[in-house]
Design a protein around this motif. Structure first.
Motif, PDB file in Angstrom:
ATOM      1  N   LYS A  63       0.807  -1.221   0.000  1.00  0.00           N
ATOM      2  CA  LYS A  63       0.000   0.000   0.000  1.00  0.00           C
ATOM      3  C   LYS A  63       0.842   1.273   0.000  1.00  0.00           C
ATOM      4  CE  LYS A  63      -0.406  -0.071   5.053  1.00  0.00           C
ATOM      5  NZ  LYS A  63      -1.329  -0.151   6.217  1.00  0.00           N
ATOM      6  N   ASN A  64       2.070   1.195   0.537  1.00  0.00           N
ATOM      7  CA  ASN A  64       2.947   2.371   0.573  1.00  0.00           C
ATOM      8  C   ASN A  64       3.913   2.427  -0.605  1.00  0.00           C
ATOM      9  OD1 ASN A  64       2.006   3.480   3.054  1.00  0.00           O
ATOM     10  ND2 ASN A  64       3.183   1.947   4.186  1.00  0.00           N
ATOM     11  N   GLN A  65       3.763   1.513  -1.557  1.00  0.00           N
ATOM     12  CA  GLN A  65       4.714   1.424  -2.665  1.00  0.00           C
ATOM     13  C   GLN A  65       4.080   1.750  -4.015  1.00  0.00           C
ATOM     14  OE1 GLN A  65       7.836   0.782  -1.712  1.00  0.00           O
ATOM     15  NE2 GLN A  65       7.222   0.355   0.410  1.00  0.00           N
ATOM     16  N   ILE A  66       2.922   2.397  -4.001  1.00  0.00           N
ATOM     17  CA  ILE A  66       2.239   2.746  -5.251  1.00  0.00           C
ATOM     18  C   ILE A  66       2.975   3.912  -5.926  1.00  0.00           C
ATOM     19  CG2 ILE A  66       0.064   3.409  -6.307  1.00  0.00           C
ATOM     20  CD1 ILE A  66       0.086   0.680  -4.889  1.00  0.00           C
ATOM     21  N   PRO A  67       3.350   3.773  -7.193  1.00  0.00           N
ATOM     22  CA  PRO A  67       4.057   4.861  -7.891  1.00  0.00           C
ATOM     23  C   PRO A  67       3.234   6.139  -7.924  1.00  0.00           C
ATOM     24  CG  PRO A  67       4.231   2.811  -9.122  1.00  0.00           C
ATOM     25  CD  PRO A  67       3.235   2.560  -8.025  1.00  0.00           C
ATOM     26  N   ALA A  68       3.931   7.267  -7.830  1.00  0.00           N
ATOM     27  CA  ALA A  68       3.277   8.584  -7.854  1.00  0.00           C
ATOM     28  C   ALA A  68       3.996   9.485  -8.853  1.00  0.00           C
ATOM     29  CB  ALA A  68       3.290   9.200  -6.461  1.00  0.00           C
ATOM     30  N   LYS A  69       3.346  10.560  -9.221  1.00  0.00           N
ATOM     31  CA  LYS A  69       3.903  11.465 -10.219  1.00  0.00           C
ATOM     32  C   LYS A  69       5.234  12.065  -9.773  1.00  0.00           C
ATOM     33  CE  LYS A  69       2.645  15.448 -13.075  1.00  0.00           C
ATOM     34  NZ  LYS A  69       1.588  16.468 -13.367  1.00  0.00           N
ATOM     35  N   TYR A  70       5.346  12.383  -8.476  1.00  0.00           N
ATOM     36  CA  TYR A  70       6.581  13.008  -7.993  1.00  0.00           C
ATOM     37  C   TYR A  70       7.769  12.045  -7.974  1.00  0.00           C
ATOM     38  CZ  TYR A  70       4.630  10.997  -3.663  1.00  0.00           C
ATOM     39  OH  TYR A  70       4.076  10.161  -2.721  1.00  0.00           O
TER      40      TYR A  70
END
Length: 328
Positions: free
Chosen positions: A188-195
């Protein structure tokens, strides 16, 4: 027994083998010379004989498929794992000498912020310790015949291989359990994000020279590098777990010889990838990132470390009231 004494036996073997081959449609061209050489040449050419065995490749003395697979193992994978382990170590030592560690720009605050639960720390070491033991024992098993035995001798290597086999077998299950728990609990804490793209653009702020110096990109609970390592571990850890189970418990699936060799090669290839990433991860936490190792020792990190490396996560827990300091 002298060579002359063996010649009648070799001639008899040649005649018998020729008879088997002809009975099955194979042909051996008459050749002058040592009968033993004739038998060996026929076997290498794949001439088939007759046997009551029903196993795979039963009519062939030498299976060329086996030899090809073993060549891949010895010529590529054995050197690949060696290069992944020691090559990455050399690269990071050189990088550390040139670049130096990434220091905390404001130094240590003395305030320790809770980052990982005790369960998380335990899960991490449940997977990490077996992982390193599997890499080292796997190196002996995969690369030893090619790289270690010529240097140390057959006797010394035999002892190392026996110990490595036991370690590899017994550490496999703890690694699988640790891998599974990490994969499920931490996803849950490893989802890719734009930043995360910005993090890669400045190499995470770990470069101490040129236009990258002093750059501290935004990051959530996990930065882009940690996410890449996590999903690599999830994917290739799954490959290692499936192939490792087949190799460890062959009676569960009753694999053919061809499948067993294929599984061995896939297992070794996945191990090379995991090994390379594991070395990067270890150097990042122990040498390059000042204050990072404390996270997986106590579960706490220095507040300035949290602000510098995981500012978005720090702002979030501060805003929602879940910021927790270590009691003194």
């Amino acid at each position: 027994m002298t060579f002359k004494a063996l010649q009648p036996l070799a001639l008899l073997a040649a005649l018998l083998f020729s008879g088997f081959a002809l009975a099955n449609g194979g042909e051996i061209a008459p050749q002058a010379g040592n009968p033993t050489e004739m038998v060996w040449q026929a076997a290498q050419q794949g001439v088939e004989g007759y046997t009551t065995s029903q196993s795979e490749f039963h009519p062939q003395l030498i299976n060329s498929y086996d030899l090809q697979m073993l060549d891949w193992r010895n010529d590529w994978l054995s050197y690949g794992l060696f290069a992944a382990l020691f090559g990455m170590i050399v690269v990071f030592i050189a990088f550390t000498v040139v670049n130096g560690p990434s220091k905390l720009s404001k130094g240590f605050s003395g305030k320790m912020v809770n980052r990982w639960s005790k369960a998380d720390v335990a899960i991490h070491w449940l997977g990490a310790i077996p992982c390193m033991l599997l890499i080292l024992s796997g190196l002996v098993l995969l690369s030893g015949k090619v790289l270690i035995e010529p240097a140390l001798g057959t006797g010394a290597f035999a002892g190392m291989a026996s110990a490595a086999k036991l370690i590899h077998d017994y550490m496999a299950i703890p690694f699988m359990i640790g891998w599974l728990l990490m994969s499920v609990k931490w996803a849950k804490n490893q989802i890719p994000a734009k930043y995360d793209l910005d993090w890669f653009m400045v190499v995470g702020g770990y470069i101490n020279f040129g236009p990258f110096k002093g750059k501290h990109p935004h990051s959530g609970f996990a930065n882009a590098g940690e996410k890449m390592w996590f999903w690599t571990l999830v994917l290739f850890g799954a490959v290692l777990s499936v192939t490792g189970t087949i190799l460890l418990f062959p009676n569960l699936v009753e694999p053919s010889r061809a499948l067993s060799l294929t599984v061995l090669l896939v297992h070794a290839g996945a191990a090379i990838v995991i090994c390379a990433f594991a070395i990067v991860h270890i150097f990042m936490t122990t040498v390059l990132s000042e204050g990072a190792m404390e996270c997986m020792v106590s579960g706490y990190c220095d507040e300035n470390w949290a602000i510098q490396h995981h500012d978005l996560w720090y702002d979030e827990i501060k805003a929602n009231g879940t910021l927790k300091y270590m009691e003194k």
